[in-house]
Design an enzyme around this catalytic site. Structure first.
Site, PDB file in Angstrom:
ATOM      1  N   TYR A   1     -76.732  -2.743 -32.589  1.00  0.00           N
ATOM      2  CA  TYR A   1     -77.541  -3.932 -32.869  1.00  0.00           C
ATOM      3  C   TYR A   1     -77.060  -4.555 -34.169  1.00  0.00           C
ATOM      4  O   TYR A   1     -76.883  -3.866 -35.169  1.00  0.00           O
ATOM      5  CB  TYR A   1     -79.014  -3.550 -32.986  1.00  0.00           C
ATOM      6  CG  TYR A   1     -79.927  -4.702 -33.352  1.00  0.00           C
ATOM      7  CD1 TYR A   1     -80.187  -5.730 -32.444  1.00  0.00           C
ATOM      8  CD2 TYR A   1     -80.539  -4.765 -34.600  1.00  0.00           C
ATOM      9  CE1 TYR A   1     -81.027  -6.786 -32.768  1.00  0.00           C
ATOM     10  CE2 TYR A   1     -81.380  -5.823 -34.943  1.00  0.00           C
ATOM     11  CZ  TYR A   1     -81.622  -6.830 -34.026  1.00  0.00           C
ATOM     12  OH  TYR A   1     -82.455  -7.870 -34.357  1.00  0.00           O
TER      13      TYR A   1
ATOM     14  N   ASP B   1     -70.830  -3.083 -39.935  1.00  0.00           N
ATOM     15  CA  ASP B   1     -72.215  -3.514 -40.122  1.00  0.00           C
ATOM     16  C   ASP B   1     -72.971  -2.367 -40.801  1.00  0.00           C
ATOM     17  O   ASP B   1     -73.415  -1.431 -40.152  1.00  0.00           O
ATOM     18  CB  ASP B   1     -72.847  -3.881 -38.780  1.00  0.00           C
ATOM     19  CG  ASP B   1     -74.305  -4.330 -38.950  1.00  0.00           C
ATOM     20  OD1 ASP B   1     -74.836  -4.208 -40.072  1.00  0.00           O
ATOM     21  OD2 ASP B   1     -74.898  -4.782 -37.958  1.00  0.00           O
TER      22      ASP B   1
ATOM     23  N   LYS C   1     -81.344  -4.758 -45.797  1.00  0.00           N
ATOM     24  CA  LYS C   1     -82.260  -3.648 -46.052  1.00  0.00           C
ATOM     25  C   LYS C   1     -82.207  -3.155 -47.510  1.00  0.00           C
ATOM     26  O   LYS C   1     -82.729  -3.832 -48.383  1.00  0.00           O
ATOM     27  CB  LYS C   1     -82.039  -2.556 -45.009  1.00  0.00           C
ATOM     28  CG  LYS C   1     -82.360  -3.144 -43.613  1.00  0.00           C
ATOM     29  CD  LYS C   1     -82.274  -2.235 -42.428  1.00  0.00           C
ATOM     30  CE  LYS C   1     -82.757  -2.990 -41.192  1.00  0.00           C
ATOM     31  NZ  LYS C   1     -81.941  -2.894 -40.032  1.00  0.00           N
TER      32      LYS C   1
HETATM   33  C1  LIG Z   1     -81.595  -4.256 -39.228  1.00  0.00           C
HETATM   34  C2  LIG Z   1     -80.197  -4.466 -38.799  1.00  0.00           C
HETATM   35  C3  LIG Z   1     -79.658  -5.761 -38.670  1.00  0.00           C
HETATM   36  C4  LIG Z   1     -80.485  -6.998 -38.801  1.00  0.00           C
HETATM   37  O1  LIG Z   1     -81.029  -7.158 -40.061  1.00  0.00           O
HETATM   38  P1  LIG Z   1     -82.321  -8.125 -40.235  1.00  0.00           P
HETATM   39  O2  LIG Z   1     -82.539  -8.134 -41.707  1.00  0.00           O
HETATM   40  O3  LIG Z   1     -83.407  -7.474 -39.450  1.00  0.00           O
HETATM   41  O4  LIG Z   1     -81.946  -9.449 -39.694  1.00  0.00           O
HETATM   42  C5  LIG Z   1     -78.309  -5.874 -38.398  1.00  0.00           C
HETATM   43  N1  LIG Z   1     -77.536  -4.790 -38.237  1.00  0.00           N
HETATM   44  C6  LIG Z   1     -78.021  -3.547 -38.334  1.00  0.00           C
HETATM   45  C7  LIG Z   1     -77.105  -2.381 -38.171  1.00  0.00           C
HETATM   46  C8  LIG Z   1     -79.371  -3.338 -38.598  1.00  0.00           C
HETATM   47  O5  LIG Z   1     -79.842  -2.095 -38.658  1.00  0.00           O
END
Ligand SMILES: *Cc1c(COP(=O)(O)O)cnc(C)c1O
Length: 454
Positions: A157, A257, A285
């Site tokens: 994701y 990511d 995060k």
């Molecule tokens: C949480 C997450 C996202 C998206 O971040 P948001 O701040 O919720 O838009 C993208 N990539 C990974 C791996 C994530 O865990």
């Protein structure tokens, strides 16, 4: 299963949920599904989502005054625990200096320098969420390479931008069970967009090599979760990591990511822990310490393609916001100042994993526990779980029973089988013992449930 439980799984909760129910009723009238992000709605585990009133240390307190040991950590950011004094003080100070300038300020320079120093990125650009970070990094990769395709992995994701909602994990696995081959995971994403995103299986180096041989010359970037959290925790195999590095032979950029893993699995994220060297990385995060921040960065030669230096447009009214920067700065500084933290997180999580495995064994419940650093998932199946396809075989009904058992006993676990939980630096012995006691009883309920079904 014939295990009988001493615990009555229909026992009333004891704690009231009246306030959460009232808030959920009001929320549903004015917000789709009553929440501002899908997994919070408890759809896959049932019951009323708890509306939170406050958070401190390792604990959340809901609107009815019930306290929970928190394993969500706001889905990752709260690695120091909630309401950390240094973070709170920094935000208060920033608020007194003015909440937004629409012009650059010192905090974004400080944070950029710190991020570059810790991660090895040469340049970084701040945005407001992880979604914005990955979306912008992919546009940059396309602008830099002049290619239009990107490649992602099944069950990874990367936020909710159109082209990335293809075979995406997490909330999508939880809320919709069937995902077609390279089909959009959401209504409203045109096939034309989805077709620009190629999909390969995580942890399948042969499939990645084959796809790169055939299409590599038209692929701008391969984006991946270096350790997956969004299908539950999946660990990359060494062969898969080597295959990821090989994509560069095709002139394709490698985008890590690290929105979830950055500053969590080590000071330099999963990348640092695994010895990976991506061209670009995305953060979110923890980098915002609980305020809305995302970032992307990497080699200067690539980053200089971003406007106003280069031709790839990307902007943000509130990007680099002083409040958000102050929380990120205080968090990353606290991590720097406590070099023993990562070892403590690992040790807690290791003991948690062992205790949970023992509790499941005693109750006769089959689980496979994947964990690394302070991330952990209890899959309700025999395992091993290395791919999205493996994860999808889990017994989500059993997970839901276990989740509710934990919640009733004051442990707030991730409300989906396909998520990681997050341990913070202020989770200690008291929290561990309380969690394992609750887990033992909840596993007995799972066993009783399975016995009743048989
Ligand atoms: C949480 C997450 C996202 C998206 O971040 P948001 O701040 O919720 O838009 C993208 N990539 C990974 C791996 C994530 O865990």
């Amino acid at each position: 299963m014939t295990v009988t439980s001493k615990v009555d799984s229909t026992q009333p909760s004891g704690a009231s949920t009246a306030q959460s129910e009232a808030l959920f009723d009001r929320a549903r009238r004015v917000t789709p599904g009553g929440v501002n992000s899908p997994v919070r709605a408890f759809r896959s585990v049932g019951g009323v989502p708890r509306f939170m009133a406050s958070a401190d240390g390792a604990y959340l307190t809901d609107a009815d005054g019930t306290r929970y040991v928190d394993y969500i950590g706001s889905w990752g950011p709260m690695i120091l625990g909630h309401n950390h004094p240094a973070v709170r003080d920094a935000v208060v100070q920033a608020a007194q200096d003015g909440t937004s300038f629409g012009a650059p300020g010192w905090r974004e320079v400080d944070l950029a320098e710190l991020v570059c120093r810790v991660t090895g990125a040469q340049k970084v650009r701040f945005v407001n969420s992880g979604t914005e970070a990955t979306m912008s990094a992919l546009r940059l990769a396309r602008g830099f390479t002049g290619r239009k395709y990107t490649l992602k992995f099944r069950g990874n994701y990367h936020g909710h931008a159109d082209a990335l909602l293809v075979e995406a994990g997490s909330g999508l696995m939880t809320n919709a069970d069937q995902l077609g081959t390279a089909a959009p995971s959401s209504a409203g994403v045109p096939d034309e967009y989805a077709r620009l995103t190629l999909v390969s299986e995580y942890n399948d180096p042969q499939a990645l090599d084959a796809l790169m041989r055939e299409r590599g010359h038209e692929i701008a970037a391969v984006i991946f979760e270096p350790v997956v959290g969004n299908a539950g925790v999946l660990l990359p195999t060494p062969d898969f990591l080597s295959a990821l590095h090989r994509v560069r032979e095709h002139g394709t950029l490698l985008i890590a990511d690290e929105v979830m893993t950055g500053f969590r699995l080590s000071a330099n994220g999963a990348t640092g822990r695994l010895g990976l060297t991506p061209d670009l990385s995305c953060w979110g995060k923890i980098i915002g310490g609980g305020l809305p921040v995302g970032a992307y960065g990497g080699r200067a030669e690539i980053m200089d393609f971003v406007s106003p230096q280069g031709p790839v447009y990307q902007a943000g009214t509130l990007s680099g916001n002083p409040l958000a920067m102050s929380a990120g700065l205080a968090t990353l500084q606290a991590l720097q100042d406590d070099p023993g933290l990562y070892a403590r997180l690992d040790a807690y999580t290791e003991r948690l994993a062992q205790g949970l495995q023992a509790a499941a064994d005693e109750a006769g419940v089959t689980v496979c526990i994947n964990h690394v650093g302070s991330m952990l998932t209890v899959f309700f199946q025999a395992g091993p779980v290395a791919t999205y396809t493996d994860a999808a075989r889990s017994d989500t009904a059993a997970f839901a029973v276990w989740f509710q058992g934990l919640l009733r006993r004051g442990v707030y676990w991730a409300p989906s089988q396909f998520e990681s939980i997050f341990v913070s630096g202020v989770h200690g012995d008291t929290e561990l013992q309380a969690t394992l006691q609750a887990a033992r009883e909840a596993f007995l309920e799972v066993a009783a449930h399975a016995g009743a079904d048989a």
